[in-house]
Design a protein around this motif. Sequence first.
Motif, PDB file in Angstrom:
ATOM      1  N   LEU A 112       7.712  -3.771 -17.795  1.00  9.94           N
ATOM      2  CA  LEU A 112       7.861  -2.333 -18.025  1.00  9.94           C
ATOM      3  C   LEU A 112       6.877  -1.564 -17.173  1.00  9.94           C
ATOM      4  N   ASP A 113       7.378  -0.540 -16.490  1.00 10.46           N
ATOM      5  CA  ASP A 113       6.554   0.378 -15.711  1.00 10.46           C
ATOM      6  C   ASP A 113       6.351   1.640 -16.546  1.00 10.46           C
ATOM      7  N   THR A 114       5.122   1.894 -16.951  1.00 12.48           N
ATOM      8  CA  THR A 114       4.870   3.048 -17.822  1.00 12.48           C
ATOM      9  C   THR A 114       5.244   4.364 -17.147  1.00 12.48           C
ATOM     10  N   GLU A 115       5.246   4.401 -15.811  1.00 16.41           N
ATOM     11  CA  GLU A 115       5.594   5.631 -15.110  1.00 16.41           C
ATOM     12  C   GLU A 115       7.042   6.030 -15.355  1.00 16.41           C
ATOM     13  N   PRO A 145      -5.795  -3.745  -7.233  1.00 17.07           N
ATOM     14  CA  PRO A 145      -6.225  -2.634  -6.376  1.00 17.07           C
ATOM     15  C   PRO A 145      -5.102  -2.003  -5.561  1.00 17.07           C
ATOM     16  N   ASP A 146      -5.240  -0.688  -5.347  1.00 19.63           N
ATOM     17  CA  ASP A 146      -4.467   0.081  -4.363  1.00 19.63           C
ATOM     18  C   ASP A 146      -2.960  -0.181  -4.424  1.00 19.63           C
ATOM     19  N   LEU A 147      -2.350   0.278  -5.511  1.00 20.52           N
ATOM     20  CA  LEU A 147      -0.906   0.105  -5.696  1.00 20.52           C
ATOM     21  C   LEU A 147      -0.251   1.468  -5.840  1.00 20.52           C
ATOM     22  N   GLY A 148      -0.046   2.130  -4.739  1.00 19.76           N
ATOM     23  CA  GLY A 148       0.643   3.413  -4.754  1.00 19.76           C
ATOM     24  C   GLY A 148       1.899   3.338  -3.910  1.00 19.76           C
ATOM     25  N   GLY A 149       2.849   4.235  -4.163  1.00 22.11           N
ATOM     26  CA  GLY A 149       4.059   4.319  -3.359  1.00 22.11           C
ATOM     27  C   GLY A 149       4.846   3.029  -3.354  1.00 22.11           C
ATOM     28  N   ARG A 150       5.137   2.534  -2.162  1.00 25.01           N
ATOM     29  CA  ARG A 150       5.948   1.320  -2.044  1.00 25.01           C
ATOM     30  C   ARG A 150       5.248   0.101  -2.608  1.00 25.01           C
ATOM     31  N   SER A 151       3.921   0.117  -2.593  1.00 24.29           N
ATOM     32  CA  SER A 151       3.186  -1.024  -3.144  1.00 24.29           C
ATOM     33  C   SER A 151       3.452  -1.185  -4.632  1.00 24.29           C
ATOM     34  N   ARG A 152       3.652  -0.057  -5.328  1.00 21.67           N
ATOM     35  CA  ARG A 152       3.944  -0.154  -6.763  1.00 21.67           C
ATOM     36  C   ARG A 152       5.320  -0.782  -6.984  1.00 21.67           C
ATOM     37  N   ASP A 171       8.670  -8.824 -12.325  1.00 23.81           N
ATOM     38  CA  ASP A 171      10.012  -8.933 -12.902  1.00 23.81           C
ATOM     39  C   ASP A 171      10.164 -10.234 -13.690  1.00 23.81           C
ATOM     40  N   GLY A 172      10.576 -10.104 -14.941  1.00 25.83           N
ATOM     41  CA  GLY A 172      10.804 -11.262 -15.791  1.00 25.83           C
ATOM     42  C   GLY A 172       9.548 -11.901 -16.356  1.00 25.83           C
ATOM     43  N   ARG A 173       8.395 -11.225 -16.276  1.00 23.89           N
ATOM     44  CA  ARG A 173       7.135 -11.806 -16.749  1.00 23.89           C
ATOM     45  C   ARG A 173       6.598 -11.129 -18.004  1.00 23.89           C
ATOM     46  N   ALA A 174       7.389 -10.271 -18.640  1.00 21.60           N
ATOM     47  CA  ALA A 174       6.983  -9.594 -19.881  1.00 21.60           C
ATOM     48  C   ALA A 174       5.670  -8.834 -19.705  1.00 21.60           C
ATOM     49  N   ALA A 175       5.516  -8.177 -18.560  1.00 19.83           N
ATOM     50  CA  ALA A 175       4.284  -7.450 -18.255  1.00 19.83           C
ATOM     51  C   ALA A 175       4.479  -5.952 -18.457  1.00 19.83           C
ATOM     52  N   VAL A 176       3.360  -5.253 -18.599  1.00 14.02           N
ATOM     53  CA  VAL A 176       3.366  -3.788 -18.677  1.00 14.02           C
ATOM     54  C   VAL A 176       2.361  -3.270 -17.653  1.00 14.02           C
ATOM     55  N   ALA A 177       2.816  -2.392 -16.771  1.00  9.61           N
ATOM     56  CA  ALA A 177       1.947  -1.826 -15.733  1.00  9.61           C
ATOM     57  C   ALA A 177       1.596  -0.390 -16.080  1.00  9.61           C
TER      58      ALA A 177
END
Length: 414
Positions: free
Chosen positions: A302-305, A252-259, A267-273
Amino acid sequence: MTSSPPPVPPELSPGRAFALDRGLVDLLRGKLPEVAEHTIAAVMDEVPAYDDAFGGPMGGTIEQAVQMALAGFLRLASQGRTIDPGTPLSPALEGAYALGRGEARSGRSADALLSAYRVGARVAWRELAATAVANDVPADTVAAFAELVFAYIDELSAASVAGHADELETSGRVRQRYLDRLAAGLLRGDAADELAGAAARADWRPPKTLTAVLLPEAQVRPVLGLVDAARTLQVGEDAPGLPSGLSVLLVPDLGGRSRARLMRILDGRAAVAGPSRAWLEVRTSYRRALRALHLRTGQASLDTEEHLPTLVLGADPEALADLRAQALAPLAGLKPAAADKLSSTLRAWLLHQGRRDEAAGALFVHPQTVRYRMGQLRELYGDRLDDPEMVLALTLALGAPPEDGAERVKEESG
């Protein structure tokens, strides 16, 4: 799961058995309403979690439990120390167990409940002991009386903690099933009214936004420990199209600095956001994260943004292939090596907006080489290189970067 209070032990504590005088017991019983009132007041005053509890739905249950506990204790004290499950103590334990379950339903912790027991034991002992001393009860009997009080409170505490734990286990499983259904419905794109109803049944307060995060199953628990786990939803095999070995977190609620903080956690967890979306639209965040899975390298997240152009170009691979074939048709008659050099030069020239030196730097060649190749391209394309529609088509066709540095190897070898 325990379904009833733990069995009553044969003895509350070691030591010689004793029984209070019947007349003293009757005197103490007459003071029970006053003692119960003082006990409740002390708990409300000293345990913040119970500040307004006695005015709520559990108020009557708690007051009844206090009265029952005190009455049960006096019955025990009048009969002697040794007891068994058939003695009048059993109803008091059952009441304590029920109190523990009710407190869990009310959202109060077991620690708060134990604190209330400690305060209650102190107040009740002080007042009951004062009455005993005023009636000339011998010191050794008062000492044994004290042992019995606190052993009795230990038994009630244990029964209440068992009830509290059992309620959390039961209600937790039910709520988790509701949460699982809600999360799966969000990824399926169920109707808004159905999702709102599912959220209410799960007692889940919807956030403004949700972000879909795809990550290996082994990384779920560590990440949950670093985000808002209470409102984060999790989906495993029920997620449509999810590859084996992965799970989905809806954070929930991950905008701006929270993202930025989320990406540090990943970091280092092979994740995609995926992107942050209104909670009812989180399905689109999930779809984008799915499309970006192939862009991961190693254990890097990886950050899709940060990869939107690549994702746009790869949204329809067949259409992109057709576009490339049309836009690069003038190169089709060349040898593969020559066509590769000219297409890579055209790409650099387009991306650097015709700045020859910068294009040459990107290709690791001399600027004159770029000039020579662009001359060849103009012979092949003619005036179409100045046509905005052709420039757009070529930019899209050549916009995706070459894989694994293949372009640089070709340039350096040719």
